[in-house]
Design a protein around this motif. Structure first.
Motif, PDB file in Angstrom:
ATOM      1  N   LEU A  69    -104.740 -63.725  82.043  1.00  0.00           N
ATOM      2  CA  LEU A  69    -103.589 -64.401  81.460  1.00  0.00           C
ATOM      3  C   LEU A  69    -103.246 -63.710  80.146  1.00  0.00           C
ATOM      4  N   ASN A  70    -101.945 -63.512  79.917  1.00  0.00           N
ATOM      5  CA  ASN A  70    -101.466 -62.939  78.653  1.00  0.00           C
ATOM      6  C   ASN A  70    -102.169 -61.626  78.323  1.00  0.00           C
ATOM      7  N   SER A  71    -102.267 -60.757  79.329  1.00  0.00           N
ATOM      8  CA  SER A  71    -102.844 -59.418  79.164  1.00  0.00           C
ATOM      9  C   SER A  71    -104.333 -59.437  78.823  1.00  0.00           C
ATOM     10  N   ARG A  72    -105.016 -60.544  79.095  1.00  0.00           N
ATOM     11  CA  ARG A  72    -106.464 -60.620  78.902  1.00  0.00           C
ATOM     12  C   ARG A  72    -107.119 -60.865  80.256  1.00  0.00           C
ATOM     13  N   LEU A  73    -108.222 -60.142  80.502  1.00  0.00           N
ATOM     14  CA  LEU A  73    -108.914 -60.223  81.785  1.00  0.00           C
ATOM     15  C   LEU A  73    -110.361 -60.629  81.555  1.00  0.00           C
ATOM     16  N   TYR A  74    -110.777 -61.693  82.234  1.00  0.00           N
ATOM     17  CA  TYR A  74    -112.147 -62.185  82.139  1.00  0.00           C
ATOM     18  C   TYR A  74    -112.818 -62.058  83.505  1.00  0.00           C
ATOM     19  N   ALA A  75    -114.125 -61.819  83.474  1.00  0.00           N
ATOM     20  CA  ALA A  75    -114.898 -61.711  84.711  1.00  0.00           C
ATOM     21  C   ALA A  75    -116.233 -62.404  84.530  1.00  0.00           C
ATOM     22  N   ILE A  76    -116.739 -62.967  85.603  1.00  0.00           N
ATOM     23  CA  ILE A  76    -118.076 -63.561  85.631  1.00  0.00           C
ATOM     24  C   ILE A  76    -118.966 -62.602  86.415  1.00  0.00           C
ATOM     25  N   VAL A  77    -119.969 -62.058  85.755  1.00  0.00           N
ATOM     26  CA  VAL A  77    -120.907 -61.130  86.389  1.00  0.00           C
ATOM     27  C   VAL A  77    -122.283 -61.792  86.356  1.00  0.00           C
TER      28      VAL A  77
END
Length: 260
Positions: A69-77
């Motif tokens: 969202l809003n050019s931010r990327l989150y990931a769960i590793v």
């Protein structure tokens, strides 16, 4: 010099003695006009390279979900939450979530990321915090966001629950409703076209935001869907449609596109 049929489709049949050609790292493109120097052109297959590899830093674990969202990327590793930047670097947030080996459920607003994993809820807002509000479900199932409210379902029940307005850390056990069109439990949830969709394993209901101050989500009485979700992690949204592996009273394992 023109070589007729020198370049063409390649394949390997079961009998190698009949034909055994194969093409690797290239693909063929047919010249549709029929007036080219050859009937086909041979083109390189697009290559790939590693953009970001957080696994060595996070330890043993797979990517269990991504959200942007809003050019931010989150990931769960595995059990760790990271933010991935445009140059391939990443930031790992302090703290960990429960890693049950399954895909996580996530949704968010401009300031908070809501994560559900292993039945527990977490909020990422600069720092990672487990939701410990007394009103949060003992085993949460799913994560969604609509009109300022985070939504989750209570596992093995027909009930779903909303957070306080714009605050994913605040939950009241009284802010609960249920999908009671049929007796099947809620297996997955999602938001589409500004409406809340709780999927059972045989039926699906649709709830809209009526703006009621006591509880804003009310069922659409003009919609009754005699189809539910069978593979709970198969739910995917593309455009204005849901895609999932469905089931109903007649059977399971049907690939479904739900539109309109």
């Amino acid at each position: 010099m023109k070589f007729d049929a020198f370049i063409g489709p390649t394949y390997t049949p079961s009998a190698y003695s009949v034909e055994c050609q194969v093409t690797k790292n290239w693909y063929t493109e047919r010249v549709e006009s029929g007036r080219g120097k050859s009937s086909y052109a041979m083109l390189r297959a697009p290559g790939r390279r590693i953009f970001c590899n957080p696994v060595p830093s996070t330890g043993i674990g797979a990517v269990r979900g991504m959200w942007s969202l809003n050019s931010r990327l989150y990931a769960i590793v595995g059990s760790r939450v990271i933010e991935i930047f445009s140059d391939g670097t990443f930031n790992m947030f302090a703290g960990a979530i429960v890693d049950d080996g399954r895909p996580v459920k996530m949704d968010g607003n401009p300031t908070q990321l809501f994560i559900v994993s292993g039945g527990l809820g977490y909020i990422l807002a600069g720092t990672l915090t487990q939701i410990t509000a007394a009103g949060f479900p003992a085993r949460a199932n799913g994560a969604a966001f609509l009109d300022g409210y985070f939504v989750t379902a209570r596992a093995n029940s027909q009930q779903f629950q909303i957070s306080a307005l714009n605050d994913g850390l605040s939950w009241d056990s009284a802010d609960v409703s249920s999908a009671e069109d049929k007796p099947d439990f809620i297996r997955a949830i999602g938001m589409l076209n500004q409406e809340f969709w709780p999927f059972g394993d045989r039926t699906t209901q649709v709830f809209s935001d009526t703006g009621d101050l006591d509880f804003p989500l009310e069922p659409r009485l003009d919609i009754s869907i005699e189809m539910g979700i069978w593979a709970i992690d198969s739910l995917a949204k593309a455009g204005v449609s849901w895609y999932f592996i469905a089931g109903d009273e007649s059977g399971q394992n049907m690939i479904m596109r739900m539109n309109g």
